[in-house]
Design a protein around this motif. Structure first.
Motif, PDB file in Angstrom:
ATOM      1  N   GLU A   1      -0.333  12.316  17.309  1.00  0.00           N
ATOM      2  CA  GLU A   1      -0.844  13.607  16.950  1.00  0.00           C
ATOM      3  C   GLU A   1      -1.938  13.863  16.097  1.00  0.00           C
ATOM      4  OE1 GLU A   1       2.385  12.842  17.146  1.00  0.00           O
ATOM      5  OE2 GLU A   1       3.690  13.590  18.622  1.00  0.00           O
ATOM      6  N   VAL A   2      -1.673  13.198  15.160  1.00  0.00           N
ATOM      7  CA  VAL A   2      -2.627  13.314  13.744  1.00  0.00           C
ATOM      8  C   VAL A   2      -3.730  12.579  14.017  1.00  0.00           C
ATOM      9  CG1 VAL A   2      -3.107  12.823  11.370  1.00  0.00           C
ATOM     10  CG2 VAL A   2      -0.915  14.136  12.050  1.00  0.00           C
TER      11      VAL A   2
ATOM     12  N   PHE B   1       0.672  -1.095   0.056  1.00  0.00           N
ATOM     13  CA  PHE B   1      -0.090  -0.045   0.169  1.00  0.00           C
ATOM     14  C   PHE B   1       0.802   1.263   0.130  1.00  0.00           C
ATOM     15  CE2 PHE B   1      -2.310   3.255   2.452  1.00  0.00           C
ATOM     16  CZ  PHE B   1      -3.595   3.179   1.897  1.00  0.00           C
ATOM     17  N   GLY B   2       0.917   1.800  -1.110  1.00  0.00           N
ATOM     18  CA  GLY B   2       1.837   3.093  -1.270  1.00  0.00           C
ATOM     19  C   GLY B   2       1.047   4.400  -1.238  1.00  0.00           C
ATOM     20  N   LEU B   3       1.150   4.883   0.143  1.00  0.00           N
ATOM     21  CA  LEU B   3       0.581   6.464   0.116  1.00  0.00           C
ATOM     22  C   LEU B   3       1.732   7.328   0.646  1.00  0.00           C
ATOM     23  CD1 LEU B   3      -1.938   8.115   0.424  1.00  0.00           C
ATOM     24  CD2 LEU B   3      -2.176   7.277   2.835  1.00  0.00           C
ATOM     25  N   THR B   4       2.347   7.364   1.631  1.00  0.00           N
ATOM     26  CA  THR B   4       3.276   8.250   2.164  1.00  0.00           C
ATOM     27  C   THR B   4       4.765   8.301   1.125  1.00  0.00           C
ATOM     28  OG1 THR B   4       2.919   7.167   4.149  1.00  0.00           O
ATOM     29  CG2 THR B   4       4.956   8.616   4.196  1.00  0.00           C
TER      30      THR B   4
ATOM     31  N   LEU C   1      -5.764  15.096  16.582  1.00  0.00           N
ATOM     32  CA  LEU C   1      -6.370  16.044  15.740  1.00  0.00           C
ATOM     33  C   LEU C   1      -7.588  15.699  15.037  1.00  0.00           C
ATOM     34  CD1 LEU C   1      -3.244  17.567  14.317  1.00  0.00           C
ATOM     35  CD2 LEU C   1      -4.481  18.501  16.073  1.00  0.00           C
TER      36      LEU C   1
ATOM     37  N   PHE D   1      -5.246  21.045  12.131  1.00  0.00           N
ATOM     38  CA  PHE D   1      -4.305  20.453  11.519  1.00  0.00           C
ATOM     39  C   PHE D   1      -3.169  21.656  10.986  1.00  0.00           C
ATOM     40  CE2 PHE D   1      -7.730  17.581  11.227  1.00  0.00           C
ATOM     41  CZ  PHE D   1      -7.052  16.370  11.411  1.00  0.00           C
TER      42      PHE D   1
ATOM     43  N   LYS E   1       7.393   6.446   0.505  1.00  0.00           N
ATOM     44  CA  LYS E   1       8.496   5.871   1.523  1.00  0.00           C
ATOM     45  C   LYS E   1       7.946   5.297   2.480  1.00  0.00           C
ATOM     46  CE  LYS E   1      12.074   7.746   4.378  1.00  0.00           C
ATOM     47  NZ  LYS E   1      12.718   8.910   5.085  1.00  0.00           N
ATOM     48  N   TRP E   2       8.586   4.234   3.131  1.00  0.00           N
ATOM     49  CA  TRP E   2       8.211   3.545   4.054  1.00  0.00           C
ATOM     50  C   TRP E   2       7.062   2.189   3.628  1.00  0.00           C
ATOM     51  CZ3 TRP E   2      10.861   3.577   8.219  1.00  0.00           C
ATOM     52  CH2 TRP E   2      11.500   4.606   8.613  1.00  0.00           C
ATOM     53  N   ILE E   3       7.228   1.993   2.441  1.00  0.00           N
ATOM     54  CA  ILE E   3       6.229   1.016   1.898  1.00  0.00           C
ATOM     55  C   ILE E   3       6.296  -0.418   2.300  1.00  0.00           C
ATOM     56  CG2 ILE E   3       4.870   0.330  -0.048  1.00  0.00           C
ATOM     57  CD1 ILE E   3       4.562   3.350   0.942  1.00  0.00           C
TER      58      ILE E   3
ATOM     59  N   TYR F   1       2.771   5.020  12.787  1.00  0.00           N
ATOM     60  CA  TYR F   1       2.272   4.710  11.521  1.00  0.00           C
ATOM     61  C   TYR F   1       0.785   4.692  11.476  1.00  0.00           C
ATOM     62  CZ  TYR F   1       2.248  -0.438  11.812  1.00  0.00           C
ATOM     63  OH  TYR F   1       1.984  -1.784  12.167  1.00  0.00           O
ATOM     64  N   GLU F   2       0.449   4.833  10.098  1.00  0.00           N
ATOM     65  CA  GLU F   2      -1.101   4.963   9.997  1.00  0.00           C
ATOM     66  C   GLU F   2      -1.663   6.121  10.682  1.00  0.00           C
ATOM     67  OE1 GLU F   2      -3.923   2.010   8.989  1.00  0.00           O
ATOM     68  OE2 GLU F   2      -2.239   0.376   8.431  1.00  0.00           O
TER      69      GLU F   2
ATOM     70  N   ALA G   1       7.116   2.356  16.271  1.00  0.00           N
ATOM     71  CA  ALA G   1       6.493   2.418  14.988  1.00  0.00           C
ATOM     72  C   ALA G   1       4.869   2.057  14.934  1.00  0.00           C
ATOM     73  CB  ALA G   1       7.011   1.192  14.106  1.00  0.00           C
TER      74      ALA G   1
HETATM   75  C1  LIG Z   1       7.692   1.086   9.998  1.00  0.00           C
HETATM   76  C2  LIG Z   1       6.560   1.879   9.400  1.00  0.00           C
HETATM   77  C3  LIG Z   1       5.908   1.344   8.252  1.00  0.00           C
HETATM   78  C4  LIG Z   1       5.122   2.149   7.402  1.00  0.00           C
HETATM   79  N1  LIG Z   1       4.290   1.481   6.520  1.00  0.00           N
HETATM   80  C5  LIG Z   1       3.651   2.299   5.491  1.00  0.00           C
HETATM   81  C6  LIG Z   1       3.049   1.775   4.335  1.00  0.00           C
HETATM   82  O1  LIG Z   1       3.247   0.473   4.338  1.00  0.00           O
HETATM   83  N2  LIG Z   1       2.506   2.584   3.641  1.00  0.00           N
HETATM   84  C7  LIG Z   1       2.464   3.634   3.756  1.00  0.00           C
HETATM   85  O2  LIG Z   1       1.935   4.499   2.870  1.00  0.00           O
HETATM   86  N3  LIG Z   1       2.993   4.312   4.711  1.00  0.00           N
HETATM   87  C8  LIG Z   1       3.565   3.624   5.656  1.00  0.00           C
HETATM   88  N4  LIG Z   1       4.216   4.189   6.834  1.00  0.00           N
HETATM   89  C9  LIG Z   1       4.186   5.738   6.815  1.00  0.00           C
HETATM   90  C10 LIG Z   1       3.760   6.179   8.043  1.00  0.00           C
HETATM   91  O3  LIG Z   1       2.334   6.277   7.831  1.00  0.00           O
HETATM   92  C11 LIG Z   1       4.205   7.763   8.306  1.00  0.00           C
HETATM   93  O4  LIG Z   1       5.395   7.575   8.813  1.00  0.00           O
HETATM   94  C12 LIG Z   1       3.080   8.309   9.179  1.00  0.00           C
HETATM   95  O5  LIG Z   1       1.783   8.789   8.339  1.00  0.00           O
HETATM   96  C13 LIG Z   1       3.811   9.925   9.605  1.00  0.00           C
HETATM   97  O6  LIG Z   1       4.506  10.358   8.427  1.00  0.00           O
HETATM   98  P1  LIG Z   1       6.114  10.976   8.605  1.00  0.00           P
HETATM   99  O7  LIG Z   1       6.848   9.736   9.169  1.00  0.00           O
HETATM  100  O8  LIG Z   1       6.452  11.612   7.475  1.00  0.00           O
HETATM  101  O9  LIG Z   1       5.976  11.947   9.793  1.00  0.00           O
HETATM  102  P2  LIG Z   1       5.565  13.607   9.678  1.00  0.00           P
HETATM  103  O10 LIG Z   1       4.279  13.667   8.845  1.00  0.00           O
HETATM  104  O11 LIG Z   1       6.875  14.354   9.024  1.00  0.00           O
HETATM  105  O12 LIG Z   1       5.464  14.146  11.286  1.00  0.00           O
HETATM  106  C14 LIG Z   1       6.611  14.356  11.948  1.00  0.00           C
HETATM  107  C15 LIG Z   1       5.992  14.868  13.328  1.00  0.00           C
HETATM  108  O13 LIG Z   1       5.041  15.813  13.044  1.00  0.00           O
HETATM  109  C16 LIG Z   1       4.020  15.685  13.790  1.00  0.00           C
HETATM  110  N5  LIG Z   1       2.835  16.385  12.751  1.00  0.00           N
HETATM  111  C17 LIG Z   1       2.596  16.434  11.581  1.00  0.00           C
HETATM  112  N6  LIG Z   1       1.565  17.256  11.155  1.00  0.00           N
HETATM  113  C18 LIG Z   1       1.285  17.796  12.387  1.00  0.00           C
HETATM  114  C19 LIG Z   1       0.169  18.575  12.781  1.00  0.00           C
HETATM  115  N7  LIG Z   1      -0.620  19.235  11.566  1.00  0.00           N
HETATM  116  N8  LIG Z   1       0.112  19.046  13.910  1.00  0.00           N
HETATM  117  C20 LIG Z   1       0.908  18.725  14.856  1.00  0.00           C
HETATM  118  N9  LIG Z   1       1.801  17.718  14.761  1.00  0.00           N
HETATM  119  C21 LIG Z   1       2.070  17.393  13.459  1.00  0.00           C
HETATM  120  C22 LIG Z   1       3.647  14.103  13.545  1.00  0.00           C
HETATM  121  O14 LIG Z   1       2.768  13.824  14.638  1.00  0.00           O
HETATM  122  C23 LIG Z   1       5.083  13.686  14.077  1.00  0.00           C
HETATM  123  O15 LIG Z   1       5.300  13.716  15.336  1.00  0.00           O
HETATM  124  C24 LIG Z   1       4.846   3.484   7.763  1.00  0.00           C
HETATM  125  C25 LIG Z   1       5.911   4.078   8.571  1.00  0.00           C
HETATM  126  C26 LIG Z   1       6.653   3.122   9.453  1.00  0.00           C
HETATM  127  C27 LIG Z   1       7.578   4.043  10.427  1.00  0.00           C
END
Ligand SMILES: Cc1cc2nc3c(=O)[nH]c(=O)nc-3n(C[C@H](O)[C@H](O)[C@H](O)COP(=O)(O)OP(=O)(O)OC[C@H]3O[C@@H](n4cnc5c(N)ncnc54)[C@H](O)[C@@H]3O)c2cc1C
Length: 361
Positions: free
Chosen positions: A344-345, A103-106, A348, A360, A136-138, A339-340, A335
């Motif tokens: 914080e989000v 699943f590729g979203l991030t 919110l 947000f 990233k992180w997929i 994730y998901e 993790a």
């Molecule tokens: C092990 C692992 C597996 C994953 N697997 C998948 C996957 O299969 N597919 C996929 O699509 N993604 C995947 N992800 C991605 C995951 O969903 C993201 O890491 C997550 O959504 C957070 O995004 P970010 O890491 O870029 O953090 P950022 O969005 O950069 O956030 C950094 C910090 O800022 C805070 N923040 C951000 N916005 C706000 C706001 N508006 N108000 C207050 N605080 C805020 C966050 O809470 C966090 O503390 C995975 C991540 C990990 C670590």
């Protein structure tokens, strides 16, 4: 999980390797796509489905994550957003594990802000689409046969879902190295350089980010259950250790301060089980809201983060050794917490429902 995965998982986790052979037994249990009832899915209750996620993660959250990505995020996207033809073609392939899903979203630059800021583009070109951008992180990204890629249609600016079969020209997947949590999951950076996907592979019922959010609403419940399992695994190992470990000539389990930690752990786990069960009951009636799913994910992963710390503490120095079966849960919980939707989000999302104000940005 106890027979095939538990004996080998610390080794694979330590080497950051996905235990393919050991997890394959899950395929034959008929639990893939458990909460769905279409095209051969088992049609179990949401509670049963949640308990499956919990039990897998109780032994190992990396395997729980692999399963959640394949059986929840990937298969769920097809069930919720595919048309009848797409469901008939893809669901049986994912159920049999002939095809493994991702699943590729991030993206590299866009995490929490995907709803507004998704940068991967989809450009219509005749009977097909060209995908450009990155992810990233997929999870399962290095070996998945089909990846649900979320991209913004340059024409109407809406987020749409595409079933990308791999390998594909212009597509690369690179394993992310150096993770300190969920090390047995293979997470990848994906890159798309004019990757062609036929219109028949565009999820026909995914027309905006609202449809992506429907999938996340479903799978956040699964992550809540995974985190309950993660906490249980750590608690069980810590309790067993406390009973066999002696200091001052007595089992450490007989000390009041150790019992206090164990009692707080059990209370946190029990509260999380209640929250996750309630969410499953709401899902069963089709009444679950985005904020309820977000609250359950937020609450359960927060409790788990506490429980695994206490479990580590019960073991003293031995708690940081993989072989004692708490260190893995201790870091994996980090993790799950992020994730998901980070804590914080998700708060919110709940806060917006409570107050009527989106905070947000
Ligand atoms: C092990 C692992 C597996 C994953 N697997 C998948 C996957 O299969 N597919 C996929 O699509 N993604 C995947 N992800 C991605 C995951 O969903 C993201 O890491 C997550 O959504 C957070 O995004 P970010 O890491 O870029 O953090 P950022 O969005 O950069 O956030 C950094 C910090 O800022 C805070 N923040 C951000 N916005 C706000 C706001 N508006 N108000 C207050 N605080 C805020 C966050 O809470 C966090 O503390 C995975 C991540 C990990 C670590």
């Amino acid at each position: 999980m106890e027979r095939e995965v538990a004996p080998i998982i610390n080794d694979f986790w330590g080497r950051a390797e996905f235990p393919r052979k050991a997890v394959w037994g899950l395929r034959d249990l008929g639990i893939t796509g458990s909460q769905f009832d279409e095209h051969g899915c088992p049609g179990m209750s949401n509670l049963a489905s949640g308990l499956i996620s919990m039990e897998i993660s109780r032994v190992d959250p990396s395997v729980g994550t692999f399963f959640g990505v394949h059986s929840g995020l990937a298969l769920g996207s097809i069930v919720l957003c595919g048309d009848e033809e797409q469901k008939a073609e893809w669901i049986p392939k994912l159920l049999s594990w002939d095809k493994i899903g991702a699943f590729g979203l991030t993206e590299i630059e866009t995490g929490s802000g995907v709803a507004l800021g998704l940068q991967t583009t989809a450009t219509r070109d005749g009977d097909s689409w060209l995908l450009n951008g990155n992810k990233k992180w997929i999870g399962n990204g290095t070996f998945a046969d089909v990846i649900v890629v979320w991209a913004r249609d340059v024409e109407d600016d809406q987020v749409k879902g595409f079933l990308l079969e791999t390998p594909a020209e212009g597509f690369t997947a690179e394993k992310i190295e150096g993770k300190v949590a969920l090390r047995a999951v293979e997470n990848a950076v994906l890159r798309f350089d004019n990757v062609r996907v036929p219109e028949t592979h565009r999820l026909q019922r995914a027309n905006s980010f609202r449809d992506t959010a429907k999938v996340l609403r479903l799978t956040r419940g699964g992550v809540a259950w995974n985190s309950v399992g993660c906490a249980m695994g750590a608690y069980e190992a810590a309790r067993a250790y406390a009973i066999r470990r002696e200091q001052f000539g007595r089992p450490i389990a007989s000390f009041q301060l150790i019992q206090d930690l164990l009692a707080r752990m059990l209370a946190g786990i029990t509260a999380s089980q209640c929250v996750a069960s309630r969410l499953s009951a709401l899902q069963e009636n089709g009444k679950v809201s985005e904020q309820q799913a977000a609250m359950a994910k937020m609450y359960c992963t927060t409790r788990t983060r506490e429980v695994v710390q206490w479990a580590r503490e019960v073991m003293g120095g031995n708690g940081i050794l993989l072989e004692n079966d708490v260190a893995r849960f201790f870091v994996d919980s980090e993790a799950l917490y992020s994730y998901e939707g980070t804590r914080e989000v998700n708060s919110l999302i709940v806060g917006r429902a409570i107050t009527g104000y989106g905070a947000f940005v």
